[in-house]
Design a protein around this motif. Sequence first.
Motif, PDB file in Angstrom:
ATOM      1  N   VAL A 185      45.144-141.214  69.534  1.00  0.00           N
ATOM      2  CA  VAL A 185      45.436-139.942  69.296  1.00  0.00           C
ATOM      3  C   VAL A 185      45.147-138.955  68.326  1.00  0.00           C
ATOM      4  O   VAL A 185      45.367-139.672  66.671  1.00  0.00           O
ATOM      5  N   LEU A 186      44.356-137.931  67.758  1.00  0.00           N
ATOM      6  CA  LEU A 186      43.742-137.350  66.476  1.00  0.00           C
ATOM      7  C   LEU A 186      44.811-136.107  66.224  1.00  0.00           C
ATOM      8  O   LEU A 186      44.855-135.197  67.226  1.00  0.00           O
ATOM      9  N   LYS A 187      44.894-136.509  64.922  1.00  0.00           N
ATOM     10  CA  LYS A 187      46.080-135.260  64.826  1.00  0.00           C
ATOM     11  C   LYS A 187      45.303-135.001  63.134  1.00  0.00           C
ATOM     12  O   LYS A 187      44.576-134.970  62.440  1.00  0.00           O
ATOM     13  N   LYS A 188      46.271-133.343  63.362  1.00  0.00           N
ATOM     14  CA  LYS A 188      45.873-132.530  62.280  1.00  0.00           C
ATOM     15  C   LYS A 188      47.066-132.125  61.117  1.00  0.00           C
ATOM     16  O   LYS A 188      47.638-131.789  62.478  1.00  0.00           O
ATOM     17  N   TYR A 189      46.812-131.848  60.190  1.00  0.00           N
ATOM     18  CA  TYR A 189      48.077-131.921  59.636  1.00  0.00           C
ATOM     19  C   TYR A 189      47.625-130.256  59.097  1.00  0.00           C
ATOM     20  O   TYR A 189      46.687-129.786  58.822  1.00  0.00           O
ATOM     21  N   PRO A 190      48.699-129.123  58.929  1.00  0.00           N
ATOM     22  CA  PRO A 190      48.136-127.768  59.005  1.00  0.00           C
ATOM     23  C   PRO A 190      47.726-127.618  56.778  1.00  0.00           C
ATOM     24  O   PRO A 190      47.627-128.530  56.415  1.00  0.00           O
ATOM     25  N   SER A 191      47.344-126.423  56.929  1.00  0.00           N
ATOM     26  CA  SER A 191      46.278-126.898  55.625  1.00  0.00           C
ATOM     27  C   SER A 191      46.446-124.474  55.492  1.00  0.00           C
ATOM     28  O   SER A 191      46.314-124.336  56.363  1.00  0.00           O
ATOM     29  N   LEU A 192      46.044-125.289  54.481  1.00  0.00           N
ATOM     30  CA  LEU A 192      45.429-123.597  53.564  1.00  0.00           C
ATOM     31  C   LEU A 192      44.725-123.600  52.502  1.00  0.00           C
ATOM     32  O   LEU A 192      44.191-124.573  51.635  1.00  0.00           O
ATOM     33  N   LYS A 193      43.029-122.995  52.970  1.00  0.00           N
ATOM     34  CA  LYS A 193      42.130-123.250  51.809  1.00  0.00           C
ATOM     35  C   LYS A 193      41.813-124.098  52.560  1.00  0.00           C
ATOM     36  O   LYS A 193      41.499-125.179  50.563  1.00  0.00           O
ATOM     37  N   GLY A 194      41.640-125.628  53.061  1.00  0.00           N
ATOM     38  CA  GLY A 194      41.524-126.277  53.360  1.00  0.00           C
ATOM     39  C   GLY A 194      41.724-127.646  52.481  1.00  0.00           C
ATOM     40  O   GLY A 194      40.794-128.811  52.484  1.00  0.00           O
ATOM     41  N   GLN A 195      43.219-127.090  52.353  1.00  0.00           N
ATOM     42  CA  GLN A 195      43.879-128.360  51.596  1.00  0.00           C
ATOM     43  C   GLN A 195      44.950-128.054  52.729  1.00  0.00           C
ATOM     44  O   GLN A 195      45.743-127.452  52.890  1.00  0.00           O
ATOM     45  N   ARG A 196      45.601-129.432  52.351  1.00  0.00           N
ATOM     46  CA  ARG A 196      47.255-129.721  52.665  1.00  0.00           C
ATOM     47  C   ARG A 196      48.120-128.934  53.066  1.00  0.00           C
ATOM     48  O   ARG A 196      47.863-129.124  52.115  1.00  0.00           O
ATOM     49  N   ASN A 197      48.938-128.579  53.630  1.00  0.00           N
ATOM     50  CA  ASN A 197      49.787-127.502  53.496  1.00  0.00           C
ATOM     51  C   ASN A 197      51.312-127.989  53.475  1.00  0.00           C
ATOM     52  O   ASN A 197      51.642-127.745  54.729  1.00  0.00           O
ATOM     53  N   THR A 198      51.676-128.356  52.603  1.00  0.00           N
ATOM     54  CA  THR A 198      53.249-129.216  52.831  1.00  0.00           C
ATOM     55  C   THR A 198      54.101-128.431  52.333  1.00  0.00           C
ATOM     56  O   THR A 198      55.109-128.470  53.043  1.00  0.00           O
TER      57      THR A 198
ATOM     58  N   TYR B  71      56.617-125.729  59.721  1.00  0.00           N
ATOM     59  CA  TYR B  71      55.901-126.995  60.027  1.00  0.00           C
ATOM     60  C   TYR B  71      54.952-128.154  60.008  1.00  0.00           C
ATOM     61  O   TYR B  71      53.596-127.746  60.190  1.00  0.00           O
ATOM     62  N   ALA B  72      55.057-128.881  59.115  1.00  0.00           N
ATOM     63  CA  ALA B  72      54.431-129.649  57.939  1.00  0.00           C
ATOM     64  C   ALA B  72      53.757-131.248  58.415  1.00  0.00           C
ATOM     65  O   ALA B  72      52.433-131.152  58.212  1.00  0.00           O
ATOM     66  N   SER B  73      54.711-131.200  60.118  1.00  0.00           N
ATOM     67  CA  SER B  73      53.638-132.638  60.980  1.00  0.00           C
ATOM     68  C   SER B  73      52.543-132.414  61.431  1.00  0.00           C
ATOM     69  O   SER B  73      52.433-130.904  61.489  1.00  0.00           O
ATOM     70  N   ALA B  74      52.047-133.430  61.612  1.00  0.00           N
ATOM     71  CA  ALA B  74      50.344-132.840  62.213  1.00  0.00           C
ATOM     72  C   ALA B  74      50.969-132.585  63.549  1.00  0.00           C
ATOM     73  O   ALA B  74      51.641-133.218  64.546  1.00  0.00           O
TER      74      ALA B  74
ATOM     75  N   GLY C  63      40.261-135.289  55.525  1.00  0.00           N
ATOM     76  CA  GLY C  63      41.143-135.818  54.766  1.00  0.00           C
ATOM     77  C   GLY C  63      42.347-134.788  55.032  1.00  0.00           C
ATOM     78  O   GLY C  63      43.497-135.486  54.871  1.00  0.00           O
ATOM     79  N   LEU C  64      42.005-134.092  56.577  1.00  0.00           N
ATOM     80  CA  LEU C  64      43.802-133.003  56.789  1.00  0.00           C
ATOM     81  C   LEU C  64      43.887-133.924  58.210  1.00  0.00           C
ATOM     82  O   LEU C  64      44.636-133.466  59.147  1.00  0.00           O
ATOM     83  N   TYR C  65      43.027-135.127  58.689  1.00  0.00           N
ATOM     84  CA  TYR C  65      42.717-136.137  59.605  1.00  0.00           C
ATOM     85  C   TYR C  65      43.556-137.037  59.853  1.00  0.00           C
ATOM     86  O   TYR C  65      43.209-137.018  58.968  1.00  0.00           O
TER      87      TYR C  65
END
Length: 73
Positions: free
Chosen positions: A13-26, A30-33, A57-59
């Motif tokens: 499974v390919l997962k992606k984390y939520p992002s904001l301006k190209g960075q992970r948005n913790t 919903y901060a989980s991938a 880095g987001l995946y």
Amino acid sequence: MAEPSINFSALAVLKKYPSLKGQRNTNAQYASAYTIRDGTLDECIQEFMSKPESQHGLYEIRTAHQPPLVTEV
């Protein structure tokens, strides 16, 4: 002794984390991938590699443990 190998047909499974301006948005609601692709390890790697390098880095790719080369995520 046989050479270690990776089963690229294994489920992954390919997962992606939520992002904001190209960075992970913790701080995202919903901060989980979340799932981008559900398929084989080969398909997930191909999908991952099609993304811009600056976003890698987001995946993450999750697949079964295949010792000694692939560890569990």
